[in-house]
Design a protein around this motif. Structure first.
Motif, mmCIF file in Angstrom:
data_model
loop_
_atom_site.group_PDB
_atom_site.id
_atom_site.type_symbol
_atom_site.label_atom_id
_atom_site.label_comp_id
_atom_site.label_asym_id
_atom_site.label_seq_id
_atom_site.Cartn_x
_atom_site.Cartn_y
_atom_site.Cartn_z
ATOM 1 N N UNK A 168 -32.760 106.941 107.693
ATOM 2 C CA UNK A 168 -33.180 108.087 107.323
ATOM 3 C C UNK A 168 -33.116 109.441 108.150
ATOM 4 N N UNK A 169 -32.763 109.071 109.385
ATOM 5 C CA UNK A 169 -32.506 109.957 110.470
ATOM 6 C C UNK A 169 -31.123 110.709 110.298
ATOM 7 N N UNK A 170 -30.034 109.801 110.042
ATOM 8 C CA UNK A 170 -28.616 110.353 110.057
ATOM 9 C C UNK A 170 -28.157 109.984 108.882
ATOM 10 N N UNK A 171 -28.522 109.447 107.736
ATOM 11 C CA UNK A 171 -27.600 108.911 106.531
ATOM 12 C C UNK A 171 -26.602 108.060 106.623
ATOM 13 N N UNK A 172 -26.728 107.395 107.885
ATOM 14 C CA UNK A 172 -25.868 106.151 107.880
ATOM 15 C C UNK A 172 -26.115 105.205 107.047
ATOM 16 N N UNK A 173 -24.757 104.612 106.212
ATOM 17 C CA UNK A 173 -25.204 103.725 105.028
ATOM 18 C C UNK A 173 -24.293 102.381 105.306
ATOM 19 N N UNK A 174 -25.063 101.290 104.868
ATOM 20 C CA UNK A 174 -24.258 99.946 104.910
ATOM 21 C C UNK A 174 -24.633 99.415 103.643
ATOM 22 N N UNK A 175 -23.688 98.790 102.819
ATOM 23 C CA UNK A 175 -23.638 98.398 101.655
ATOM 24 C C UNK A 175 -23.173 97.059 101.318
ATOM 25 N N UNK A 176 -23.799 96.009 100.597
ATOM 26 C CA UNK A 176 -23.291 94.742 100.217
ATOM 27 C C UNK A 176 -23.470 94.498 98.675
ATOM 28 N N UNK A 177 -22.471 93.980 98.216
ATOM 29 C CA UNK A 177 -22.497 93.598 96.486
ATOM 30 C C UNK A 177 -22.878 92.162 96.374
ATOM 31 N N UNK A 178 -23.782 92.108 95.500
ATOM 32 C CA UNK A 178 -24.237 90.830 94.937
ATOM 33 C C UNK A 178 -24.581 90.715 93.566
ATOM 34 N N UNK A 189 -27.879 91.838 103.751
ATOM 35 C CA UNK A 189 -27.470 93.176 103.995
ATOM 36 C C UNK A 189 -28.234 93.757 105.451
ATOM 37 N N UNK A 190 -29.593 92.837 105.380
ATOM 38 C CA UNK A 190 -30.342 93.145 106.696
ATOM 39 C C UNK A 190 -29.568 92.561 107.977
ATOM 40 N N UNK A 191 -29.149 91.499 107.821
ATOM 41 C CA UNK A 191 -28.371 90.810 108.800
ATOM 42 C C UNK A 191 -27.310 91.437 109.072
ATOM 43 N N UNK A 192 -26.479 92.155 108.290
ATOM 44 C CA UNK A 192 -25.271 92.827 108.752
ATOM 45 C C UNK A 192 -25.568 93.998 109.435
ATOM 46 N N UNK A 193 -26.529 94.691 109.123
ATOM 47 C CA UNK A 193 -27.161 95.988 109.922
ATOM 48 C C UNK A 193 -27.737 95.508 111.166
ATOM 49 N N UNK A 194 -28.229 94.484 111.344
ATOM 50 C CA UNK A 194 -28.967 94.139 112.745
ATOM 51 C C UNK A 194 -27.601 93.616 113.688
ATOM 52 N N UNK A 195 -26.611 93.043 112.959
ATOM 53 C CA UNK A 195 -25.388 92.661 114.004
ATOM 54 C C UNK A 195 -24.803 93.965 114.376
ATOM 55 N N UNK A 196 -24.614 94.960 113.438
ATOM 56 C CA UNK A 196 -23.813 96.319 113.611
ATOM 57 C C UNK A 196 -24.731 97.095 114.643
ATOM 58 N N UNK A 197 -25.804 97.191 114.403
ATOM 59 C CA UNK A 197 -26.769 98.507 115.096
ATOM 60 C C UNK A 197 -27.827 97.855 115.775
ATOM 61 N N UNK A 198 -28.402 96.646 115.495
ATOM 62 C CA UNK A 198 -29.826 96.261 115.946
ATOM 63 C C UNK A 198 -30.824 96.152 115.019
ATOM 64 N N UNK A 283 -16.103 96.748 101.385
ATOM 65 C CA UNK A 283 -16.951 97.727 101.774
ATOM 66 C C UNK A 283 -17.110 97.616 103.378
ATOM 67 N N UNK A 284 -16.791 96.262 103.835
ATOM 68 C CA UNK A 284 -16.841 95.953 105.304
ATOM 69 C C UNK A 284 -15.843 96.742 106.025
ATOM 70 N N UNK A 285 -14.772 96.702 105.552
ATOM 71 C CA UNK A 285 -13.427 97.149 106.296
ATOM 72 C C UNK A 285 -13.131 98.586 106.187
ATOM 73 N N UNK A 286 -13.460 99.303 104.956
ATOM 74 C CA UNK A 286 -12.979 100.821 105.014
ATOM 75 C C UNK A 286 -14.095 101.526 104.366
ATOM 76 N N UNK A 287 -14.717 101.251 103.385
ATOM 77 C CA UNK A 287 -15.629 102.243 102.586
ATOM 78 C C UNK A 287 -16.712 102.781 103.324
ATOM 79 N N UNK A 288 -17.568 101.653 103.884
ATOM 80 C CA UNK A 288 -18.967 102.254 104.661
ATOM 81 C C UNK A 288 -18.459 103.115 105.919
ATOM 82 N N UNK A 289 -17.454 102.814 106.691
ATOM 83 C CA UNK A 289 -17.053 103.579 107.801
ATOM 84 C C UNK A 289 -16.620 104.793 107.283
#
Length: 441
Positions: A168-178, A189-198, A283-289
């Protein structure tokens, strides 16, 4: 007066002042010279009021009778009027007047009558005031989570759901498709966020049973809170779940969906992605970044609200489904129409009728815990049939006499007994040939 009549009055005023001639006025009014002479004559005699159309204010020759209008308005007041949220609109009232009262009338005419009589208003229904909410100050203070169903692969692959996390503060996005918006999709998707940011402090979600739910009757009776499997996982991580009351409340992630449905679909088309695995790899390698570099903003505060990520062992204990079940007298646990036979333990033996916890992981692994300890078990196809009390006694005491016959005096009342004795019938544990009561002994 209409706008055209007002313009004609202004032009003829210039003719009266001598600025223009009548020929010039006819050109400006876009009428013939003969018509301009008629208008000028009426203007000199009656002034600007003489330019008003003669039919203005007169009743139309095709107007409905006054008696019919009065009858219709009376029926509307009696049957179809009420408060703004209850009364019938002109279209619906016209339908019921035709079907119930046999009066055919156009909705437009009825609307005009109802407006003049004060039975209808052109004001729209007032909506609840929603004040625009400012961004949070710190990165990781609030994360918006939502799923978006769309033709992401445009027919090249199956339809899917993109699980989207937006800070909400920065608009940083992380996506996963299922495939669906399930518990494991949200966990992934929450686990991926925790591993990357906390670990974030709070999640902003929908009112869905995956995230939050209403308490049932038993929980209301005992005063306990309703917690979902995903909610229990977030509690152990220290994440507070906030349920949004409307889509507008989590507008940041909703607008983010619109961006992905435009940009991501086209980029996946160029990558020729045809499966969810290929889409997730992109999504992991290119799009989100790339998306974050383009659209993310700096937070107002430099403080990072994320908590440190837990270890792999702790994550395994958190991200699992836990279901409480009662251990049967035969030490069988039933969960999700599967039967687990608990084996005898050397210690920490779970007694019958005790409560055990069945733990399931995304990969299908199942464990049964009792007081924090893991029990040994094996799966069986069906639950063993429980034997009757007589069969259990016979297994313990093989020399017990056979069970009495069905019509033995012990099993019948005195009034129902035959004079010559009971008729021999099949026993409970076998068959014996019957003997007729009239046959000689």
């Amino acid at each position: 007066m209409s706008d055209r009549e007002l313009r004609r009055a202004a032009v003829l005023a210039q003719v009266r002042s001598g600025s223009w001639k009548l020929v010039e006025a006819a050109e400006r009014m876009q009428v013939s010279y003969r018509q301009a002479k008629r208008l000028w004559k009426r203007y000199r005699k009656e002034g600007a009021a003489g330019l008003v159309h003669r039919s203005a204010g007169r009743i139309s020759n095709r107007a409905k009778p006054k008696k019919l209008r009065a009858k219709v308005l009376r029926l509307i007041r009696e049957k179809y009027a009420g408060e703004p949220g209850e009364r019938f609109g002109p279209t619906l009232a016209a339908e019921h007047l035709g079907s119930e009262d046999g009066i055919e009338i156009a909705p437009g005419t009825l609307r005009r009558w109802m407006l003049e009589a004060g039975l209808w208003s052109t004001e729209r229904k007032s909506r609840a005031h929603r004040q625009r909410r400012a961004r949070r100050e710190q990165f990781g203070e609030l994360i918006q989570l939502d799923g978006s169903f769309h033709e992401w692969l445009e027919g090249r692959g199956p339809r899917g759901c993109v699980m989207n996390l937006v800070d909400d503060a920065t608009g940083t996005t992380l996506c996963r498709m299922g495939e669906q918006e399930t518990i494991w999709a949200a966990v992934g998707v929450l686990t991926a966020w925790i591993v990357k940011y906390g670990v974030p402090r709070a999640l902003y979600t929908d009112w869905k049973n995956v995230y939050v739910r209403e308490p049932n009757a038993k929980e209301i009776l005992h005063g306990t809170s309703a917690v979902t499997q995903f909610g229990r996982m977030c509690e152990r991580l220290g994440i507070h779940i906030i349920a949004a009351s409307s889509p507008q409340a989590k507008g940041r992630v909703e607008r983010n969906h619109g961006t992905h449905q435009d940009r991501l679909v086209k980029k996946l088309r160029r990558k020729k992605a045809a499966t969810h695995a290929e889409a997730n790899r992109y999504l992991e390698t290119e799009y989100c970044a790339e998306h974050n570099r383009r659209f993310a903003v700096e937070a107002r505060s430099a403080v990072d609200s994320h908590l440190p990520a837990p270890g792999a062992r702790q994550c395994r204990e958190i991200f699992r489904l836990e279901t409480e079940r009662v251990l049967g007298n035969d030490w069988v646990v039933r969960n999700d129409n599967r039967f687990y036979q608990v084996e005898r333990q050397s210690r920490n033996h779970a007694p019958a009728k005790s409560t055990v916890t069945v733990c399931e992981w995304e990969d299908g692994t199942v464990e049964i815990h009792y007081r924090g300890q893991k029990l040994r078990w094996h799966e069986i196809e069906e639950r063993p049939v429980q034997s009757t009390g007589i069969e259990q006694r016979r297994r313990k005491h093989p020399r017990l006499p056979p069970a009495p016959l069905l019509d033995h005096p012990w099993r019948k009342r005195y009034q129902d007994m035959h004079a010559r004795g009971p008729v021999r019938t099949p026993r409970l544990n076998g068959t014996v040939p019957a003997v007729s009561p009239s046959a000689p002994p």
